[in-house]
Every structure is written in C-alpha cells, then in structure tokens.
Design a protein around this motif. Sequence first.
Motif, PDB file in Angstrom:
ATOM      1  N   VAL A 254      -7.187 -11.283  29.387  1.00  0.00           N
ATOM      2  CA  VAL A 254      -5.817 -11.776  29.456  1.00  0.00           C
ATOM      3  C   VAL A 254      -5.706 -12.955  28.507  1.00  0.00           C
ATOM      4  O   VAL A 254      -6.527 -13.878  28.537  1.00  0.00           O
ATOM      5  CB  VAL A 254      -5.450 -12.188  30.895  1.00  0.00           C
TER       6      VAL A 254
ATOM      7  N   GLU B 150       0.137 -14.184  27.544  1.00  0.00           N
ATOM      8  CA  GLU B 150       0.437 -13.207  28.592  1.00  0.00           C
ATOM      9  C   GLU B 150       0.488 -13.888  29.956  1.00  0.00           C
ATOM     10  O   GLU B 150       1.393 -13.636  30.759  1.00  0.00           O
ATOM     11  CB  GLU B 150      -0.635 -12.118  28.642  1.00  0.00           C
TER      12      GLU B 150
ATOM     13  N   ARG C 297       3.646 -16.039  30.250  1.00  0.00           N
ATOM     14  CA  ARG C 297       4.849 -15.219  30.376  1.00  0.00           C
ATOM     15  C   ARG C 297       5.033 -14.734  31.821  1.00  0.00           C
ATOM     16  O   ARG C 297       6.155 -14.703  32.333  1.00  0.00           O
ATOM     17  CB  ARG C 297       4.766 -14.037  29.417  1.00  0.00           C
TER      18      ARG C 297
ATOM     19  N   ARG D 232      -8.683  -4.869  32.427  1.00  0.00           N
ATOM     20  CA  ARG D 232      -8.377  -6.226  32.002  1.00  0.00           C
ATOM     21  C   ARG D 232      -9.360  -7.158  32.702  1.00  0.00           C
ATOM     22  O   ARG D 232      -9.975  -6.808  33.705  1.00  0.00           O
ATOM     23  CB  ARG D 232      -6.942  -6.619  32.379  1.00  0.00           C
TER      24      ARG D 232
ATOM     25  N   LEU E 176      -0.423  -6.084  33.871  1.00  0.00           N
ATOM     26  CA  LEU E 176      -0.944  -6.134  32.502  1.00  0.00           C
ATOM     27  C   LEU E 176      -1.927  -5.010  32.195  1.00  0.00           C
ATOM     28  O   LEU E 176      -2.216  -4.757  31.034  1.00  0.00           O
ATOM     29  CB  LEU E 176      -1.640  -7.482  32.236  1.00  0.00           C
TER      30      LEU E 176
END
Length: 149
Positions: free
Chosen positions: A94, A98, A101, A127, A119
């Motif tokens: 990550v 990101e 946000r 991730r 994500l």
Amino acid sequence: MGIVGASGWEYYVPYREDVAAALEELRARVFRDEDYYWSGDHPLGEDAPTPRPATIEELWEDEGVQEEGTHSILDMERVLRPGERPRVGAVRPVQPDEACRLTGTDILTREHVEAIEPLVGEGWSGRVAVLHDGAGRPSELYFWGISGD
C-alpha cells in the motif's frame, strides 16, 4: 470437488522492514501448518486423502493446485517494488497516497484495515500494509488478497 470461485484471505505478522522476507516466512508457516486448500484432501472417487506435498515446490507441481490454487498466501510469489505494475501472484505494498485517500493518513493501524481492504482489486493478487501501534511505530504487516478458482 474443489472450492468453487476465488477466496479472500488475510494474515497479520510482526513488522519486518524486509517485506519480501516476511512474505517468505509467512508462506513457510502457512505451508507447515497446512493452512491452505489442498484438493488431495477431498479426492474424487478415492477412499483416502492424498498425502500433502513435502515442499512448496512439490505443491505447485500438482495439476489441481496449478488450476485451482491454494486459496491462501501460498498463491503469492513475490512482493512488487514501488512503480511495478500489478500482476498475478504478486503482493503490492500500500502506497502512502492510497492510504491517505482512503483513511486520511499514511500511518495505518488495525482500525484502518476495513477501509483499505478494497485496494486488493482483482483476483490472484494481494496487498500488504504496514500497521502501526498507538505511538505511530510500525508493529505489524497486514497481508490480504484474493486467489483460487
């Protein structure tokens, strides 16, 4: 009969700066603990389960695993570097933008996990996020993803 469709998975491990090494340790633990889907546990037309492979390499030689996956972190082979494009079988860290946000901060904690889970994106990918303690120190790595058919 195998699992129908992909499966989501998640793991928390102690923080380690070398995320690739943490991934390998996690994969070794999941394999050792037999915490993955193995079609040999449910053989069609056979009375007894097929013995599990002795190594991860042997596991991936199995045609069923190649087609269906393990529905676990074992389906991920590497950690992508910043700027690398997402790809099948890879875990993507990550990025701060990101995290900001989705959560308003780049210092993620366990309280942010639900917000960052989207994500992961498409199947056969994962991730990883660095999670911090109350003092803002890195404390855990959170791996999550979707894999298997």
